[in-house]
Motif scaffolding. Structure first.
Motif, mmCIF file in Angstrom:
data_model
loop_
_atom_site.group_PDB
_atom_site.id
_atom_site.type_symbol
_atom_site.label_atom_id
_atom_site.label_comp_id
_atom_site.label_asym_id
_atom_site.label_seq_id
_atom_site.Cartn_x
_atom_site.Cartn_y
_atom_site.Cartn_z
ATOM 1 N N VAL A 150 49.696 53.751 57.076
ATOM 2 C CA VAL A 150 48.355 53.173 56.970
ATOM 3 C C VAL A 150 47.802 53.515 55.578
ATOM 4 C CG1 VAL A 150 46.023 53.129 57.921
ATOM 5 C CG2 VAL A 150 47.991 53.397 59.449
ATOM 6 N N SER A 151 47.340 52.513 54.838
ATOM 7 C CA SER A 151 46.844 52.755 53.471
ATOM 8 C C SER A 151 45.510 53.483 53.496
ATOM 9 C CB SER A 151 46.618 51.433 52.737
ATOM 10 O OG SER A 151 47.788 50.696 52.691
ATOM 11 N N PRO A 152 45.414 54.617 52.782
ATOM 12 C CA PRO A 152 44.085 55.230 52.645
ATOM 13 C C PRO A 152 43.225 54.346 51.754
ATOM 14 C CG PRO A 152 45.683 56.407 51.296
ATOM 15 C CD PRO A 152 46.446 55.351 52.045
ATOM 16 N N CYS A 153 41.978 54.109 52.159
ATOM 17 C CA CYS A 153 41.105 53.176 51.454
ATOM 18 C C CYS A 153 39.794 53.856 51.098
ATOM 19 C CB CYS A 153 40.806 51.963 52.331
ATOM 20 S SG CYS A 153 42.246 50.920 52.591
ATOM 21 N N GLY A 154 39.279 53.555 49.913
ATOM 22 C CA GLY A 154 38.067 54.218 49.432
ATOM 23 C C GLY A 154 36.808 53.393 49.641
ATOM 24 N N LEU A 155 35.697 53.988 49.217
ATOM 25 C CA LEU A 155 34.396 53.319 49.355
ATOM 26 C C LEU A 155 34.312 52.047 48.525
ATOM 27 C CD1 LEU A 155 31.949 56.363 49.044
ATOM 28 C CD2 LEU A 155 32.519 55.093 51.121
ATOM 29 N N GLY A 156 35.096 51.978 47.432
ATOM 30 C CA GLY A 156 35.084 50.798 46.575
ATOM 31 C C GLY A 156 35.436 49.550 47.359
ATOM 32 N N CYS A 157 36.576 49.600 48.078
ATOM 33 C CA CYS A 157 36.966 48.399 48.819
ATOM 34 C C CYS A 157 36.169 48.259 50.103
ATOM 35 C CB CYS A 157 38.470 48.353 49.065
ATOM 36 S SG CYS A 157 39.077 49.419 50.362
ATOM 37 N N ILE A 200 36.328 56.993 46.038
ATOM 38 C CA ILE A 200 35.906 55.621 45.715
ATOM 39 C C ILE A 200 37.131 54.715 45.749
ATOM 40 C CG2 ILE A 200 35.921 56.062 43.193
ATOM 41 C CD1 ILE A 200 33.256 53.861 44.185
ATOM 42 N N GLN A 201 38.272 55.258 45.287
ATOM 43 C CA GLN A 201 39.536 54.525 45.410
ATOM 44 C C GLN A 201 40.687 55.503 45.247
ATOM 45 O OE1 GLN A 201 39.458 51.824 41.855
ATOM 46 N NE2 GLN A 201 41.234 52.998 41.259
ATOM 47 N N TYR A 202 41.860 55.108 45.705
ATOM 48 C CA TYR A 202 43.064 55.916 45.516
ATOM 49 C C TYR A 202 43.821 55.317 44.334
ATOM 50 C CZ TYR A 202 41.666 57.874 49.979
ATOM 51 O OH TYR A 202 40.951 58.479 50.976
ATOM 52 N N SER A 203 44.741 54.371 44.590
ATOM 53 C CA SER A 203 45.454 53.810 43.440
ATOM 54 C C SER A 203 44.714 52.625 42.843
ATOM 55 C CB SER A 203 46.862 53.411 43.851
ATOM 56 O OG SER A 203 46.804 52.430 44.872
ATOM 57 N N SER A 204 44.395 51.644 43.673
ATOM 58 C CA SER A 204 43.763 50.441 43.162
ATOM 59 C C SER A 204 42.867 49.845 44.232
ATOM 60 C CB SER A 204 44.845 49.437 42.748
ATOM 61 O OG SER A 204 44.434 48.103 43.002
ATOM 62 N N LEU A 205 41.633 49.563 43.860
ATOM 63 C CA LEU A 205 40.663 48.976 44.799
ATOM 64 C C LEU A 205 41.195 47.655 45.353
ATOM 65 C CD1 LEU A 205 36.855 48.760 44.040
ATOM 66 C CD2 LEU A 205 38.056 46.945 45.221
ATOM 67 N N LYS A 263 44.532 53.408 27.599
ATOM 68 C CA LYS A 263 44.882 53.737 28.980
ATOM 69 C C LYS A 263 43.728 54.485 29.640
ATOM 70 C CE LYS A 263 48.887 55.644 31.434
ATOM 71 N NZ LYS A 263 48.551 56.942 32.022
ATOM 72 N N TYR A 264 43.130 55.388 28.880
ATOM 73 C CA TYR A 264 42.005 56.163 29.384
ATOM 74 C C TYR A 264 40.875 55.238 29.842
ATOM 75 C CZ TYR A 264 37.908 59.238 29.159
ATOM 76 O OH TYR A 264 36.754 59.914 29.439
ATOM 77 N N ALA A 265 40.570 54.229 29.030
ATOM 78 C CA ALA A 265 39.483 53.293 29.369
ATOM 79 C C ALA A 265 39.832 52.476 30.605
ATOM 80 C CB ALA A 265 39.203 52.368 28.186
ATOM 81 N N THR A 266 41.069 52.002 30.677
ATOM 82 C CA THR A 266 41.436 51.157 31.824
ATOM 83 C C THR A 266 41.436 51.968 33.112
ATOM 84 O OG1 THR A 266 43.794 51.548 31.480
ATOM 85 C CG2 THR A 266 42.858 49.612 30.440
ATOM 86 N N GLU A 267 41.858 53.234 33.020
ATOM 87 C CA GLU A 267 41.843 54.072 34.229
ATOM 88 C C GLU A 267 40.423 54.321 34.712
ATOM 89 O OE1 GLU A 267 44.231 57.436 33.205
ATOM 90 O OE2 GLU A 267 46.105 56.343 33.610
ATOM 91 N N ASN A 268 39.502 54.419 33.768
ATOM 92 C CA ASN A 268 38.109 54.620 34.163
ATOM 93 C C ASN A 268 37.456 53.369 34.724
ATOM 94 O OD1 ASN A 268 36.688 57.308 33.698
ATOM 95 N ND2 ASN A 268 38.170 57.167 32.032
ATOM 96 N N LEU A 269 37.875 52.223 34.204
ATOM 97 C CA LEU A 269 37.296 50.962 34.681
ATOM 98 C C LEU A 269 37.818 50.578 36.066
ATOM 99 C CD1 LEU A 269 37.262 48.574 31.611
ATOM 100 C CD2 LEU A 269 35.347 49.017 33.128
ATOM 101 N N GLY A 270 39.071 50.881 36.333
ATOM 102 C CA GLY A 270 39.700 50.387 37.568
ATOM 103 C C GLY A 270 40.189 48.963 37.356
ATOM 104 N N ASP A 271 40.438 48.258 38.472
ATOM 105 C CA ASP A 271 41.047 46.929 38.399
ATOM 106 C C ASP A 271 40.243 45.954 37.537
ATOM 107 O OD1 ASP A 271 43.298 47.317 40.204
ATOM 108 O OD2 ASP A 271 41.769 47.588 41.748
ATOM 109 N N ILE A 272 40.839 45.515 36.440
ATOM 110 C CA ILE A 272 40.157 44.583 35.529
ATOM 111 C C ILE A 272 40.352 43.152 36.034
ATOM 112 C CG2 ILE A 272 40.121 43.680 33.149
ATOM 113 C CD1 ILE A 272 40.955 46.594 32.322
#
Lengths: 122, 357
Positions: B219-226, B32-37, A30-39
């Motif tokens: 409104v979704s907060p969006c990071g630098l990633g997206c 860079i992101q909140y929940s998911s890019l 889980k730690y690795a996936t959280e650091n990677l972000g969307d795989i």
């Protein structure tokens, strides 16, 4: 048979599949996936692996990460579900195995969840 | 000396509260992101998102600003109307790009330049060193905060806060002193995502309040990633990637913003086309193409990728690249070296994504 997950210091998890400990599933912590972000891409391109050797790559939108083999053995199967939908690993990292290794002859040092959690904080 | 502390934007605590992952960018701590890019990217394509872009720089040119700015940049502001904006690269003497910027014609005596956050000090020095005519140059970057509201539903969300007639109606136009939540802000209609949207400028407290209002109202907060994946999907260049001190606007397909018929501007005499062009690449095999990966036509190296990622809306691996013009025909297949492997790519038209009008 122990059914709990064990971890490597390179952030893979393993789950033994038999009493003899010659077969196991490998996943990403889980730690690795959280650091990677969307795989978004999983590539396993090895068959025979040595422990500590790179098994393949895991790519997220932002970064690429190597997946290392905790075992010397043979990659017998790659999880089709994960290949087709890599994002599943982000949702439930410890429920979706990435590949199966058989004929395990040697192993890297493995840690219990408790030990691993302490490791990552260091 | 050598102590370099990154600054917080006025919304820093809000980002933390919203669960953002923070990175240092252009001297600021930014999300860079909140929940998911991917979720944030799709929110902007399908609904609406808000970005903290307070790192952007604001340089005010006062006095004979039209004449001076026209000399500084390669696009032409001779006829730029008050209340309108223009995009332009700013060149060095060798024809390379110092930065790319937006010119806001506030009034006949004041033009505001919006520059890249990472380039503020460099730009300011460049502009001061090349000062001409009777102008006064000031860096207002620390007194402005800025947010961008982007996506097909951005207008309807802003209409909760202001009247339709207070919104700029045309793309690349702006309105000053627009009253929002009892604050006076500058609003322009533009963005960096390929969607309809607006950018809001003001003092930190005001912008923070508007940011939080928008986030609290769906409104979704969006990071630098997206922000990066959205601009790549929309085929937009980014300084440090598709542009640099060594890359001329002609090598990176910015001819549209380079007015060679203009009498005089810095870098004009050095501009020549080096037979390079910026193209889009679609990855036909596995893996994700990133920046700085070499491109081959057979065994011949023909260029390098400048940005590359997985594009969430198009659901695939794409890259922008600067390559030799002779191979740059859409449909042509080339090979890109991803680490120790080679992948086949096809040249495709830019932008990769264009919104339906």
């Amino acid at each position: 048979m122990e059914n709990e997950l064990l971890f490597t210091k390179t952030h893979e998890w393993i789950k033994w599949l038999n009493e003899e400990k010659t077969e196991a599933y490998i996943g990403l912590s889980k730690y690795a996936t959280e650091n990677l972000g969307d795989i978004v891409y999983v590539n396993i391109d090895k068959e025979n692996v040595e422990k500590g050797e790179q098994l393949g790559d895991i790519e997220s939108v932002k970064a690429v990460s190597d997946l290392f083999s905790p075992f010397t053995g043979l990659v017998s199967q790659v999880n089709e579900k994960v290949l087709n939908n890599p994002g599943l690993i982000n949702v439930q990292p410890e429920d979706f195995w990435i590949c199966k290794i058989v004929d395990i002859k040697d192993s890297e040092e493995l840690f219990t969840k408790e030990e691993y959690d302490k490791l990552e904080k260091e | 000396m050598g102590l370099c502390m990154s600054k917080n934007t006025p919304m820093y605590e809000d980002h933390i509260r919203l669960g953002a992952k923070i990175v240092e960018f252009a001297g600021y701590k930014l999300p860079i992101q909140y929940s998911s890019l991917i979720k944030e990217h799709l929110a902007v394509r399908n609904d609406v998102g808000v970005f903290d872009i307070s790192h952007m720089g604001e340089i005010l040119i006062e006095g004979e600003c039209r004449k001076f700015v026209n000399y500084l940049i390669c696009n032409d502001v001779t006829n730029l109307k008050i209340g309108k904006m223009k995009y332009s690269p700013m060149l060095n003497e060798e024809g390379g790009i110092v930065d790319d910027l937006l010119v806001y014609a506030l009034n006949e005596k004041q033009f505001l330049l919006i520059v890249n956050g990472a380039n503020i000090a460099k730009d300011l020095q460049w502009i001061i060193d090349h000062k001409k005519y009777r102008v006064h140059i000031s860096d207002l970057s620390d007194s402005y905060a800025q947010i961008a509201i982007q996506g097909p539903h951005s207008k309807q969300h802003l209409l909760e806060l202001l009247k339709e007639e207070d919104l700029p109606s045309k793309y690349y136009s702006f309105k000053e002193n627009v009253e929002i939540l009892n604050h006076k802000l500058l609003i322009s209609k533009n963005g960096y995502t390929g969607e309809d949207g607006y950018e809001l400028f003001g003092d930190g407290d005001s912008i923070k309040e508007v940011f939080n209002y928008l986030v609290d109202h769906g409104v979704s907060p969006c990071g630098l990633g997206c922000r990066d994946t959205l601009r790549i999907e929309a085929g937009m260049p980014l300084y440090g990637h598709e542009m640099s001190d060594e890359i001329s606007p002609l090598d990176t397909s910015l001819e549209m913003f380079t007015k060679l018929d203009k009498l005089k501007f810095i870098g004009k005499d050095a501009l020549k086309n080096k037979n390079k062009v910026r193209v889009g690449l679609k990855n036909l095999d596995g893996g994700i193409i990133r920046e700085d990966m070499p491109i081959y036509d057979g065994f011949e190296k023909v260029g390098c990728t400048t940005s590359g990622t997985f594009l969430p809306y198009l659901n695939g691996s794409y890259a922008m690249a600067i390559i030799r013009r002779k191979v740059a025909l859409p449909g042509t297949q080339l090979r890109v070296k991803i680490r120790d492997k080679c992948t086949t790519v096809e040249i495709v038209e830019l932008p990769f994504y264009k919104r339906e009008k």
